[in-house]
Scaffold this motif. Structure first.
Motif, PDB file in Angstrom:
ATOM      1  N   TRP A  34      31.987  52.211  22.438  1.00  0.00           N
ATOM      2  CA  TRP A  34      32.221  52.448  23.859  1.00  0.00           C
ATOM      3  C   TRP A  34      31.925  51.146  24.606  1.00  0.00           C
ATOM      4  O   TRP A  34      31.069  50.365  24.183  1.00  0.00           O
ATOM      5  CB  TRP A  34      31.271  53.496  24.402  1.00  0.00           C
ATOM      6  N   ALA A  35      32.588  51.002  25.733  1.00  0.00           N
ATOM      7  CA  ALA A  35      32.279  49.859  26.588  1.00  0.00           C
ATOM      8  C   ALA A  35      32.490  50.253  28.043  1.00  0.00           C
ATOM      9  O   ALA A  35      33.285  51.145  28.349  1.00  0.00           O
ATOM     10  CB  ALA A  35      33.142  48.654  26.239  1.00  0.00           C
ATOM     11  N   TRP A  36      31.742  49.581  28.898  1.00  0.00           N
ATOM     12  CA  TRP A  36      31.948  49.682  30.344  1.00  0.00           C
ATOM     13  C   TRP A  36      32.438  48.326  30.839  1.00  0.00           C
ATOM     14  O   TRP A  36      31.876  47.284  30.472  1.00  0.00           O
ATOM     15  CB  TRP A  36      30.668  50.060  31.069  1.00  0.00           C
ATOM     16  N   TYR A  37      33.445  48.371  31.674  1.00  0.00           N
ATOM     17  CA  TYR A  37      34.001  47.188  32.320  1.00  0.00           C
ATOM     18  C   TYR A  37      33.908  47.386  33.826  1.00  0.00           C
ATOM     19  O   TYR A  37      33.744  48.513  34.302  1.00  0.00           O
ATOM     20  CB  TYR A  37      35.471  46.995  31.944  1.00  0.00           C
ATOM     21  N   ARG A  38      34.056  46.287  34.541  1.00  0.00           N
ATOM     22  CA  ARG A  38      34.153  46.406  35.990  1.00  0.00           C
ATOM     23  C   ARG A  38      35.139  45.357  36.518  1.00  0.00           C
ATOM     24  O   ARG A  38      35.358  44.322  35.897  1.00  0.00           O
ATOM     25  CB  ARG A  38      32.792  46.230  36.669  1.00  0.00           C
ATOM     26  N   GLN A  39      35.691  45.678  37.659  1.00  0.00           N
ATOM     27  CA  GLN A  39      36.625  44.760  38.301  1.00  0.00           C
ATOM     28  C   GLN A  39      36.370  44.760  39.795  1.00  0.00           C
ATOM     29  O   GLN A  39      36.528  45.796  40.462  1.00  0.00           O
ATOM     30  CB  GLN A  39      38.071  45.145  38.006  1.00  0.00           C
ATOM     31  N   ALA A  40      35.966  43.614  40.284  1.00  0.00           N
ATOM     32  CA  ALA A  40      35.740  43.446  41.718  1.00  0.00           C
ATOM     33  C   ALA A  40      37.032  42.931  42.355  1.00  0.00           C
ATOM     34  O   ALA A  40      37.878  42.340  41.679  1.00  0.00           O
ATOM     35  CB  ALA A  40      34.596  42.467  41.947  1.00  0.00           C
ATOM     36  N   PRO A  41      37.191  43.131  43.660  1.00  0.00           N
ATOM     37  CA  PRO A  41      38.413  42.676  44.331  1.00  0.00           C
ATOM     38  C   PRO A  41      38.643  41.184  44.119  1.00  0.00           C
ATOM     39  O   PRO A  41      37.739  40.373  44.309  1.00  0.00           O
ATOM     40  CB  PRO A  41      38.138  42.993  45.801  1.00  0.00           C
ATOM     41  N   GLY A  42      39.853  40.842  43.715  1.00  0.00           N
ATOM     42  CA  GLY A  42      40.208  39.446  43.525  1.00  0.00           C
ATOM     43  C   GLY A  42      39.675  38.823  42.257  1.00  0.00           C
ATOM     44  O   GLY A  42      39.864  37.617  42.038  1.00  0.00           O
ATOM     45  N   LYS A  43      39.026  39.623  41.411  1.00  0.00           N
ATOM     46  CA  LYS A  43      38.462  39.084  40.171  1.00  0.00           C
ATOM     47  C   LYS A  43      39.056  39.788  38.965  1.00  0.00           C
ATOM     48  O   LYS A  43      39.615  40.886  39.073  1.00  0.00           O
ATOM     49  CB  LYS A  43      36.941  39.233  40.170  1.00  0.00           C
ATOM     50  N   GLU A  44      38.917  39.170  37.813  1.00  0.00           N
ATOM     51  CA  GLU A  44      39.395  39.773  36.584  1.00  0.00           C
ATOM     52  C   GLU A  44      38.415  40.837  36.095  1.00  0.00           C
ATOM     53  O   GLU A  44      37.222  40.801  36.409  1.00  0.00           O
ATOM     54  CB  GLU A  44      39.585  38.702  35.515  1.00  0.00           C
ATOM     55  N   ARG A  45      38.948  41.773  35.312  1.00  0.00           N
ATOM     56  CA  ARG A  45      38.090  42.792  34.726  1.00  0.00           C
ATOM     57  C   ARG A  45      37.160  42.136  33.718  1.00  0.00           C
ATOM     58  O   ARG A  45      37.589  41.314  32.908  1.00  0.00           O
ATOM     59  CB  ARG A  45      38.957  43.863  34.062  1.00  0.00           C
ATOM     60  N   GLU A  46      35.888  42.518  33.746  1.00  0.00           N
ATOM     61  CA  GLU A  46      34.909  41.943  32.841  1.00  0.00           C
ATOM     62  C   GLU A  46      34.129  43.055  32.144  1.00  0.00           C
ATOM     63  O   GLU A  46      33.859  44.106  32.735  1.00  0.00           O
ATOM     64  CB  GLU A  46      33.932  41.028  33.588  1.00  0.00           C
ATOM     65  N   GLN A  47      33.755  42.803  30.906  1.00  0.00           N
ATOM     66  CA  GLN A  47      32.944  43.758  30.168  1.00  0.00           C
ATOM     67  C   GLN A  47      31.493  43.585  30.589  1.00  0.00           C
ATOM     68  O   GLN A  47      30.973  42.464  30.579  1.00  0.00           O
ATOM     69  CB  GLN A  47      33.084  43.541  28.661  1.00  0.00           C
ATOM     70  N   VAL A  48      30.820  44.687  30.902  1.00  0.00           N
ATOM     71  CA  VAL A  48      29.414  44.597  31.279  1.00  0.00           C
ATOM     72  C   VAL A  48      28.485  45.103  30.187  1.00  0.00           C
ATOM     73  O   VAL A  48      27.348  44.648  30.087  1.00  0.00           O
ATOM     74  CB  VAL A  48      29.120  45.354  32.599  1.00  0.00           C
ATOM     75  N   ALA A  49      28.946  46.039  29.359  1.00  0.00           N
ATOM     76  CA  ALA A  49      28.091  46.566  28.304  1.00  0.00           C
ATOM     77  C   ALA A  49      28.955  47.201  27.223  1.00  0.00           C
ATOM     78  O   ALA A  49      30.042  47.709  27.517  1.00  0.00           O
ATOM     79  CB  ALA A  49      27.105  47.591  28.846  1.00  0.00           C
ATOM     80  N   ARG A  50      28.440  47.161  26.009  1.00  0.00           N
ATOM     81  CA  ARG A  50      29.162  47.742  24.876  1.00  0.00           C
ATOM     82  C   ARG A  50      28.140  48.315  23.917  1.00  0.00           C
ATOM     83  O   ARG A  50      27.065  47.751  23.723  1.00  0.00           O
ATOM     84  CB  ARG A  50      30.017  46.680  24.180  1.00  0.00           C
TER      85      ARG A  50
END
Length: 120
Positions: A34-50
């Motif tokens: 499993w993984a959690w990603y996040r994407q802020a406005p104007g930024k690329e999606r990034e993995q935060v935890a796996r």
């Protein structure tokens, strides 16, 4: 077909906590990771935890020590506990799973995304 459904998220003040959950439904053999990603406005999606099947986890430098990922293999769920939240954590958060299907093929579905907003 596997579906991931997220819950949690919302608005919190800086220093506060939120918990995100994600559940997998459908017919499959196992969830390898499993993984959690996040994407802020104007930024690329990034993995935060796996987290992988044996419970070993890794974190992005920006969240290490503040976020905790956990999984329940019997329920096919994953959680992300987020503590000491900062305004820069504001983003849409997505769960993702690496799933082995009954025929041993692989799927990597995404959740629908949930907004996390941290006010200063």
């Amino acid at each position: 077909q596997v579906q991931l459904v997220e819950s949690g998220g919302g608005l919190v003040q800086a220093g506060g906590s939120l918990r995100l959950s994600c559940a997998a439904s459908g017919s499959f053999r196992t969830i390898r990771a499993w993984a959690w990603y996040r994407q802020a406005p104007g930024k690329e999606r990034e993995q935060v935890a796996r987290i992988i099947s044996n419970g070993a986890a890794n974190y992005a430098d920006s969240v290490r020590g503040r976020f905790t990922i956990s999984r329940d293999n019997s329920q096919n769920t994953v959680d992300l506990q987020m503590d000491n939240l900062k305004p820069e954590d504001t983003a849409v958060y997505y769960c993702n799973a690496h799933i082995i299907m009954m025929g041993l093929d692989r799927e990597d579905p995404w959740g629908q995304g949930t907004q996390v907003t941290v006010s200063s």
